[in-house]
Design an enzyme around this catalytic site. Structure first.
Site, mmCIF file in Angstrom:
data_model
loop_
_atom_site.group_PDB
_atom_site.id
_atom_site.type_symbol
_atom_site.label_atom_id
_atom_site.label_comp_id
_atom_site.label_asym_id
_atom_site.label_seq_id
_atom_site.Cartn_x
_atom_site.Cartn_y
_atom_site.Cartn_z
ATOM 1 N N LEU A 12 -41.389 28.175 9.063
ATOM 2 C CA LEU A 12 -42.514 28.758 8.326
ATOM 3 C C LEU A 12 -42.135 30.103 7.706
ATOM 4 C CD1 LEU A 12 -45.572 28.021 10.653
ATOM 5 C CD2 LEU A 12 -45.022 26.950 8.474
ATOM 6 N N ASP A 31 -37.139 38.771 13.903
ATOM 7 C CA ASP A 31 -36.819 37.502 14.556
ATOM 8 C C ASP A 31 -35.792 37.764 15.650
ATOM 9 O OD1 ASP A 31 -36.074 34.650 15.043
ATOM 10 O OD2 ASP A 31 -37.194 34.342 13.190
ATOM 11 N N LEU A 32 -35.584 36.774 16.500
ATOM 12 C CA LEU A 32 -34.562 36.858 17.544
ATOM 13 C C LEU A 32 -33.154 36.739 16.986
ATOM 14 C CD1 LEU A 32 -36.118 34.467 20.234
ATOM 15 C CD2 LEU A 32 -35.741 36.920 20.482
ATOM 16 N N ASP A 47 -36.903 40.701 20.256
ATOM 17 C CA ASP A 47 -37.788 39.748 20.915
ATOM 18 C C ASP A 47 -39.205 40.305 20.891
ATOM 19 O OD1 ASP A 47 -39.135 37.999 22.603
ATOM 20 O OD2 ASP A 47 -37.601 38.061 24.181
ATOM 21 N N LEU A 69 -45.731 34.621 13.178
ATOM 22 C CA LEU A 69 -45.260 33.241 13.222
ATOM 23 C C LEU A 69 -44.301 33.001 14.383
ATOM 24 C CD1 LEU A 69 -44.421 32.885 9.410
ATOM 25 C CD2 LEU A 69 -46.558 32.265 10.565
ATOM 26 N N GLY A 71 -42.629 32.340 17.914
ATOM 27 C CA GLY A 71 -43.008 31.571 19.089
ATOM 28 C C GLY A 71 -42.112 30.366 19.229
ATOM 29 N N ASN A 110 -52.131 22.689 15.707
ATOM 30 C CA ASN A 110 -53.111 21.633 15.948
ATOM 31 C C ASN A 110 -53.119 21.202 17.412
ATOM 32 O OD1 ASN A 110 -50.572 20.407 15.745
ATOM 33 N ND2 ASN A 110 -51.428 18.517 14.949
ATOM 34 N N HIS A 111 -52.103 21.579 18.167
ATOM 35 C CA HIS A 111 -52.068 21.248 19.590
ATOM 36 C C HIS A 111 -53.143 21.999 20.374
ATOM 37 C CE1 HIS A 111 -48.607 18.609 19.608
ATOM 38 N NE2 HIS A 111 -48.057 19.431 18.736
ATOM 39 N N TYR A 135 -47.884 24.001 25.090
ATOM 40 C CA TYR A 135 -47.771 24.675 23.789
ATOM 41 C C TYR A 135 -49.166 24.923 23.219
ATOM 42 C CZ TYR A 135 -46.338 25.231 18.866
ATOM 43 O OH TYR A 135 -46.149 25.685 17.589
#
Length: 138
Positions: A12, A31-32, A47, A69, A71, A110-111, A135
Site C-alpha cells: 500500500l 518503515d522497518l 520500528d 499503513l 503492520g 476487512n478482517h 489479525y
C-alpha cells in the site's frame, strides 16, 4: 501538507506515497526496511512499535498528518498482532499529541468485520466488529 507514511515500503505504501506526492504533498517515509530504489523523499528506518524511535522521527520532521499503513500483513499470534497494530498505533498517537499533529488516516482490514453476514448488502460504517482472525482483532 507534510505527511508521514508508515509502512511506506509495503504494497500500500508504495502506491500511496507517489499518489500523495502527485497531489502536491511532501512525503516522509517510515518503515522497518530501507527506502525502495528511486525514493527521493526523506526516509526513516525504524520500528513503529518502538515509541522512542517514533518520537525521534517526529522530532526530526515537521509533520501535518500521518497515514498509518505499518503492520504485519498476515496472520500471526495474538501478541505479535497486538504489537504490530495496537502498540504501533499507540506510539504514533502519543507522538502526534506531543507534536500537535492533528490528522491520521488509519488503514484497517476487512478482517475486522470478517464474520459479518454478506447477504445483507454492502457493509457500512455501522458494521460491528466481528473479527475472523487475530489479525482482525488487532
Amino acid at each position: 501538507m507534510r505527511v508521514l507514511v508508515t509502512g511506506a515500503a509495503g504494497s500500500l505504501g508504495r502506491t500511496i506515497c507517489p499518489g500523495l506526492v502527485a497531489a502536491g504533498h511532501d512525503v516522509v517515509g517510515l518503515d522497518l526496511v530501507p527506502a525502495p530504489d528511486g525514493t527521493t523523499s526523506p526516509w526513516h528506518e525504524a520500528d513503529c512499535a518502538d515509541a522512542d524511535a517514533v518520537a525521534a522521527v517526529f522530532d526530526a520532521e515537521h509533520l501535518d498528518a500521518v497515514v498509518h499503513l505499518a503492520g504485519f500483513p498476515d496472520e500471526a499470534s495474538l501478541p505479535t498482532e497486538l504489537t504490530s497494530h495496537v502498540v504501533t498505533t499507540a506510539a504514533l498517537l502519543d507522538a502526534m499529541v506531543a507534536h500537535r499533529v492533528p490528522r491520521m488516516v488509519y488503514a484497517s482490514s476487512n478482517h475486522a468485520v470478517g464474520r459479518t453476514p454478506r447477504g445483507e448488502g454492502e457493509l457500512t460504517e455501522h458494521a460491528l466488529p466481528r473479527p475472523d482472525t487475530y489479525y482482525g482483532v488487532a
